[in-house]
Design a protein around this motif. Structure first.
Motif: not given
Length: 253
Positions: A14-16, A19-23, A68-71
């Motif tokens: 998911x990190x690679x 663009x999803x946040x770390x949280x 990705x669209x909503x943090x």
């Protein structure tokens, strides 16, 4: 909340690839946000190959797009009917290789301080086999001379709540059988919190000093009449012979 399979590898993917946040990733895989950030920095999970949650039927592309669209969106694990009930662990507990050498010490602790536990309960608690437990009970284990009893909770082989649950189950079984328990057994069959709250059992004095005048009655002890004190001179004062007796003369004179 259910967690995905291979959580760390899923976090790497998911990190690679998103663009999803770390949280959001941390909440989904059950890790700390700083640990996920460490994955992005290359300090954590170096060399771990990413595990695609979409190809492995754990996430959908629509779910990833929404995150990705909503943090503030929380990723939800895709329902898999074939995986229903997998959270229930069956059989012995898996023990990491780094802790397997400490397992006999934990078995010795359980056998010594909780002899009421069955071999099956111990095997399920620390992840061992019944022949190993039996050899430690009979002290025929090949390394019994070098073993020391250590609490399995301190070794990280089980949780305190799991140990307390098994102990309470053994206590209930003991009470159902109507057996009489001593104070020592009573403390062994309760949880740690309950044992710490118990009053200390009265101890029998090891010395008997000061018990010479002990009496079960309330009557005062009558004092005896004073006896005459005999001093050393009167004790060694032997009776003298009569005046008419003459001392024997020494024949040498």
């Amino acid at each position: 909340m259910a967690k995905p399979l291979m959580a760390k590898a899923t976090a790497v993917w998911l990190v690679d690839n998103t663009t999803i946040s770390f949280k959001q990733i941390a909440d989904f895989v059950g890790m700390h946000e700083l640990e996920v950030q460490g994955i992005a920095d290359g300090d954590v999970a170096a060399g771990v190959k990413g595990f695609d949650p979409i190809a492995n039927n754990q996430l959908t592309q629509e779910e990833i797009d929404s995150a990705q669209n909503n943090p503030l969106h929380k990723l939800k694990l895709k329902f898999n009917a074939a995986a229903a009930g997998e959270e229930k662990r069956r059989g012995p507990r898996y023990t990491p290789l780094s802790k397997r050498q400490d397992r006999p010490n934990s078995i010795l602790w359980l056998v010594k301080f909780h002899p009421e536990l069955s071999d099956g309960q111990i095997a399920k608690l620390v992840g061992t086999t019944k022949p190993t437990i039996q050899s430690i009970r009979e002290r025929t284990h090949w390394n019994i001379a070098n073993m020391q009893p250590i609490d399995p909770v301190a070794l990280g082989l089980c949780k305190q709540s799991e140990l307390d649950a098994i102990v309470q189950k053994a206590a209930a079984k003991k009470a159902a059988e109507g057996g009489v328990m001593s104070d020592d057994e009573r403390r062994k069959l309760v949880s740690t919190e309950q044992s710490l709250e118990m009053d200390a059992a009265p101890k029998i004095p090891t010395a008997i000093e000061g018990l010479e005048t002990f009496s079960l009655s309330d009557d005062p002890v009558e004092e005896k009449d004073d006896e005459p004190v005999i001093d050393a001179d009167s004790f060694f004062n032997l009776p003298k012979g009569g005046g008419d007796e003459e001392e024997d003369e020494d024949p040498r004179f």
